[in-house]
Scaffold this active site. Structure first.
Site, PDB file in Angstrom:
ATOM      1  N   ARG A   1       0.857  -1.192   0.000  1.00 10.90           N
ATOM      2  CA  ARG A   1       0.000   0.000   0.000  1.00 10.90           C
ATOM      3  C   ARG A   1       0.887   1.234   0.000  1.00 10.90           C
ATOM      4  O   ARG A   1       1.830   1.335   0.780  1.00 10.90           O
ATOM      5  CB  ARG A   1      -0.903  -0.004   1.238  1.00 10.90           C
ATOM      6  CG  ARG A   1      -1.886   1.167   1.304  1.00 10.90           C
ATOM      7  CD  ARG A   1      -2.661   1.127   2.611  1.00 10.90           C
ATOM      8  NE  ARG A   1      -3.482  -0.062   2.721  1.00 10.90           N
ATOM      9  CZ  ARG A   1      -3.837  -0.617   3.888  1.00 10.90           C
ATOM     10  NH1 ARG A   1      -3.407  -0.099   5.025  1.00 10.90           N
ATOM     11  NH2 ARG A   1      -4.603  -1.690   3.912  1.00 10.90           N
TER      12      ARG A   1
ATOM     13  N   ARG B   1      -1.462   6.904   9.519  1.00 11.74           N
ATOM     14  CA  ARG B   1      -1.624   6.365   8.174  1.00 11.74           C
ATOM     15  C   ARG B   1      -1.701   7.509   7.159  1.00 11.74           C
ATOM     16  O   ARG B   1      -1.387   8.655   7.471  1.00 11.74           O
ATOM     17  CB  ARG B   1      -2.902   5.509   8.124  1.00 11.74           C
ATOM     18  CG  ARG B   1      -2.944   4.355   9.142  1.00 11.74           C
ATOM     19  CD  ARG B   1      -2.009   3.231   8.774  1.00 11.74           C
ATOM     20  NE  ARG B   1      -2.154   2.053   9.631  1.00 11.74           N
ATOM     21  CZ  ARG B   1      -2.992   1.052   9.423  1.00 11.74           C
ATOM     22  NH1 ARG B   1      -3.803   1.064   8.375  1.00 11.74           N
ATOM     23  NH2 ARG B   1      -3.039   0.010  10.246  1.00 11.74           N
TER      24      ARG B   1
ATOM     25  N   LYS C   1      -3.396   1.796  14.864  1.00  8.72           N
ATOM     26  CA  LYS C   1      -3.451   2.678  13.687  1.00  8.72           C
ATOM     27  C   LYS C   1      -4.020   4.043  14.068  1.00  8.72           C
ATOM     28  O   LYS C   1      -4.791   4.171  15.031  1.00  8.72           O
ATOM     29  CB  LYS C   1      -4.305   2.048  12.594  1.00  8.72           C
ATOM     30  CG  LYS C   1      -5.782   1.946  12.941  1.00  8.72           C
ATOM     31  CD  LYS C   1      -6.613   1.353  11.828  1.00  8.72           C
ATOM     32  CE  LYS C   1      -6.470  -0.136  11.731  1.00  8.72           C
ATOM     33  NZ  LYS C   1      -7.472  -0.719  10.790  1.00  8.72           N
TER      34      LYS C   1
ATOM     35  N   LYS D   1      -5.595   7.723  12.195  1.00  9.87           N
ATOM     36  CA  LYS D   1      -6.057   8.271  10.918  1.00  9.87           C
ATOM     37  C   LYS D   1      -6.423   9.748  11.048  1.00  9.87           C
ATOM     38  O   LYS D   1      -7.119  10.139  11.988  1.00  9.87           O
ATOM     39  CB  LYS D   1      -7.249   7.466  10.411  1.00  9.87           C
ATOM     40  CG  LYS D   1      -6.882   6.004  10.147  1.00  9.87           C
ATOM     41  CD  LYS D   1      -8.035   5.182   9.605  1.00  9.87           C
ATOM     42  CE  LYS D   1      -7.582   3.761   9.276  1.00  9.87           C
ATOM     43  NZ  LYS D   1      -8.674   2.933   8.727  1.00  9.87           N
TER      44      LYS D   1
ATOM     45  N   CYS E   1     -14.783  -2.984   0.307  1.00 13.71           N
ATOM     46  CA  CYS E   1     -13.384  -3.349   0.574  1.00 13.71           C
ATOM     47  C   CYS E   1     -13.009  -4.544  -0.304  1.00 13.71           C
ATOM     48  O   CYS E   1     -13.893  -5.213  -0.855  1.00 13.71           O
ATOM     49  CB  CYS E   1     -13.210  -3.684   2.049  1.00 13.71           C
ATOM     50  SG  CYS E   1     -14.089  -5.181   2.557  1.00 13.71           S
TER      51      CYS E   1
ATOM     52  N   CYS F   1      -7.816 -10.885   1.599  1.00 14.91           N
ATOM     53  CA  CYS F   1      -7.782 -10.327   2.947  1.00 14.91           C
ATOM     54  C   CYS F   1      -7.971 -11.436   3.983  1.00 14.91           C
ATOM     55  O   CYS F   1      -8.981 -12.160   3.953  1.00 14.91           O
ATOM     56  CB  CYS F   1      -8.872  -9.272   3.123  1.00 14.91           C
ATOM     57  SG  CYS F   1      -8.884  -8.580   4.800  1.00 14.91           S
TER      58      CYS F   1
ATOM     59  N   CYS G   1     -15.954  -7.870   6.611  1.00 15.74           N
ATOM     60  CA  CYS G   1     -15.770  -8.117   8.048  1.00 15.74           C
ATOM     61  C   CYS G   1     -16.156  -6.837   8.792  1.00 15.74           C
ATOM     62  O   CYS G   1     -16.428  -5.810   8.172  1.00 15.74           O
ATOM     63  CB  CYS G   1     -14.328  -8.527   8.340  1.00 15.74           C
ATOM     64  SG  CYS G   1     -13.174  -7.151   8.509  1.00 15.74           S
TER      65      CYS G   1
ATOM     66  N   CYS H   1     -13.315  -1.068   6.715  1.00 20.79           N
ATOM     67  CA  CYS H   1     -12.415  -0.316   5.822  1.00 20.79           C
ATOM     68  C   CYS H   1     -13.163   0.544   4.804  1.00 20.79           C
ATOM     69  O   CYS H   1     -12.679   1.595   4.414  1.00 20.79           O
ATOM     70  CB  CYS H   1     -11.472  -1.272   5.108  1.00 20.79           C
ATOM     71  SG  CYS H   1     -10.302  -2.079   6.217  1.00 20.79           S
TER      72      CYS H   1
END
Length: 638
Positions: free
Chosen positions: A128, A197, A279, A281, A497, A503, A543, A547
């Site tokens: 990514r 991120r 993470k 953001k 996603c 994934c 899931c 995302c």
């Protein structure tokens, strides 16, 4: 390697309370909020003064260690993200071990297997990129296009955070692919992992002052919070640092330790050895423009300008986040809430103070609760603001009033403001492949265009001369890349996603399933009498991690089992309301049994101009459930 290991347990004046100490996590003079000086262990730092080290929650006297997640231990022993990844990359095995799998995320990669293939695991890696504001120079786009063909699956994936994903990279090719990206104006550093991120900003290449300022601010925040210890360049380009010069205000803000934010002698002055708990953001935007889903971020930054359009400062939201865990009610999606306003010259210091507050106080024992939204949920915004102000060194000013948010897609043709045009191209689920990929490359190469990726997985072609509009439009249409007026409105705002097959977290389909889902929903619209120009915001994830931000959609489908989804309702078209779970375990083949009565109810009982999400909230889930249970089909009209 600087130590950030779990050190001893400090016992202060109160012998009944022990505080576990992380050596080196924050050498500063500040006492963590809510704790008395007497209960804190004091250690000496490299400076002459005694300072308080970072602490976690008080623990029982008989317990010698505070539980930390396995990932925390991997980070601690990694020599700033090097070991054992450096060794694992040189082995003959097609995969890397557990510790290296966690560390490579910080470098911008996930280890994956193709779950469609049974038997022997076929290991591969997803890369990514990091593209603040979604900006992609012409040269980098062409290189990514080449790499997808030579080393990947032959497709490029645009993400919901304005980046590229390359799938299918073999371990033996990782260094070649990484070094090629780095040497061609790109980076993957910090695209994944427990750190900041990619920083979002409106992708539109307007020349308006506030848009340019928002994008510059996003780039500066991204630079401020980029890892500094050099492991990335050591591993992928043999230590050669290929970086552009940073603005002096970024360097100054990073190095400033006036309020105890930094590790004075660490190669990672902001992150230390432990980086962040999870993470992180950030998004930056201008008033009205909610192309970035501003309330879903840990930090949302909004430019505030004076009456002449001159940027003066920023409103700051904190505490947004999408991820949750099925059947664990203590995990939840959350909207950001107002923290306050800062003058424009202070924004980097305010951002740093918020990040350090999360670094010091976010949970490191259970990663399900490590996002900043849980810290703010536990503390409340007032306490959170007070602690941040200790690191900021100032009080936040009152939040400035803002107009209503609107979702902006930037699809189709628009004036940039400097005599040139830009064209927003809709890409279903952000997947660029086949003839579409070939045509986009030809256009971008022929006209030497820079591009930008939007947070809705679309692509913007920038700096187009007016004389090029017609040939570009024709070429796009021949590749099936139509103007927005020729695309079903359901597709224009839908997101999914990647989910299966690559994934590892996916429970069911998302990207591969959404084309059929949208067609079926349009068929339901037709059946119940909803016009073809009407739409709802639909987002699908495989899931509950969210995302594609399904918890902001008017209709969110969240995978909760094989071929099965939760149905979430109540988001709004401008992404300012949180959806709620309406029902669970709806098999994909049975979606119409739930959606048909809901859409018929909306068509027949909505107020003037009422969106589907607002309708479901106004009517309430009890009445909607009754509608579903009693449904026998739309009333026949004479």
């Amino acid at each position: 390697m600087a130590a950030a290991a779990a050190g001893g347990v400090g016992v202060g004046a109160d012998q009944g309370v022990q505080i576990h100490r992380f050596r080196g996590l924050r050498p500063s003079g500040l006492i963590p909020f809510g704790r008395s000086p007497g209960s804190l262990a004091v250690a000496s730092s490299s400076s002459s003064s005694s300072v308080v080290t970072a602490v976690s929650t008080p623990i029982r006297p008989e317990t010698s260690e505070v539980k930390r997640s396995k990932v925390e231990l991997f980070k601690e022993k990694s020599n700033f993200l090097r070991y054992p990844l450096n060794e694992e990359l040189t082995s003959e095995a097609p995969n890397i071990n557990e510790a290296a799998t966690q560390l490579i995320k910080f470098h911008g990669s996930y280890q994956q297997t193709n779950r469609d293939e049974r038997g022997v695991k076929s290991y591969q890696f997803m890369l990514r990129t990091k593209n603040p504001c979604g900006k992609v120079p012409n040269r980098l786009y062409l290189v990514m296009d080449d790499l997808a063909d030579e080393f990947g699956t032959g497709t490029l994936r645009l993400t919901t955070r304005q980046t590229f994903q390359l799938h299918g990279i073999l371990k033996k090719n990782l260094k070649t692919v990484m070094s090629t990206i780095i040497k061609n104006m790109g980076s993957t550093l910090g695209a994944c992992g427990d750190l900041n991120r990619n920083v979002l900003a409106p992708a539109a290449p307007y020349t308006k002052k506030e848009y340019v300022f928002a994008q510059e601010t996003a780039e500066n925040i991204a630079a401020l919070l980029t890892p500094q210890a050099g492991a990335y360049y050591d591993l992928w380009v043999d230590g050669e640092k290929i970086m552009s010069a940073e603005p002096p205000e970024v360097v100054q803000a990073r190095n400033d330790n006036s309020h105890g934010t930094n590790f004075p002698d660490s190669p990672e002055p902001i992150y230390g050895t432990q980086f962040l708990p999870r993470k992180f953001k950030i998004a930056v935007t201008v008033p009205i423009d909610n192309s970035v889903d501003i309330l879903t971020n840990d930090i949302g930054v909004v430019v505030v300008s004076d009456i002449d359009g001159e940027p003066q400062g920023f409103n700051i939201y904190v505490g947004g986040g999408m991820g949750r865990t099925h059947r664990v009610e203590t995990t939840f999606p959350r909207l950001g809430e107002p923290l306050g306003y800062v003058p424009k010259e202070d924004i980097l210091y305010a951002i740093k103070a918020i990040v350090v507050t999360q670094r010091e106080n976010g949970r490191r024992d259970d990663r399900r609760y490590s996002r900043m939204k849980y810290l703010i949920g536990e503390w409340g915004i007032e306490k959170f603001r007070t602690v941040v102000e200790q690191y900021y060194g100032k009080k936040f000013e009152p939040f400035r009033e803002l107009p209503e948010w609107e979702f902006k897609s930037y699809l189709g043709w628009h004036e940039q403001g400097n005599g040139a045009l830009f064209c927003g191209v809709h890409i279903d689920s952000g997947r660029i492949g086949g003839n579409m990929k070939k045509t986009l490359r030809e256009i971008i190469e022929k006209y030497n265009l820079n591009v930008r990726i939007t947070p809705n997985q679309n692509l913007i072609l920038c700096d187009i001369h007016h004389s090029w509009e017609e040939p570009i439009t024709t070429a796009l249409a021949q590749a099936g890349l139509l103007q927005p007026t020729e695309i079903d409105p359901l597709n224009l705002t839908a997101m999914a996603c990647p989910a299966l097959p690559l994934c590892p977290l996916a429970i069911t389909e998302a990207e591969r399933g959404i084309p059929q889902v949208l067609k079926r929903i349009r068929a339901v619209f037709n059946k119940v009498g909803i016009e073809n120009n009407e739409s709802v915001v639909i987002r699908v994830t495989g899931c509950p991690n969210g995302c594609a931000r399904p918890y902001m959609a008017e209709l969110g489908l969240v995978g909760d089992g094989p071929n099965s989804y939760q149905v979430w309702l109540g988001g709004t078209p401008n992404q300012t309301s949180l959806a709620k779970c309406f029902t669970n375990k709806v098999k994909a083949q049975n979606l119409e049994k739930v959606l048909e009565p809901l859409f018929y109810g909306w068509k027949s009982k909505r107020l003037q101009g009422e969106s589907f999400g607002s309708f479901t909230t106004r009517i309430g889930f009890d009445k909607l459930q009754e509608l579903v249970e009693k449904w026998e089909g739309p009333l026949e009209t004479a």
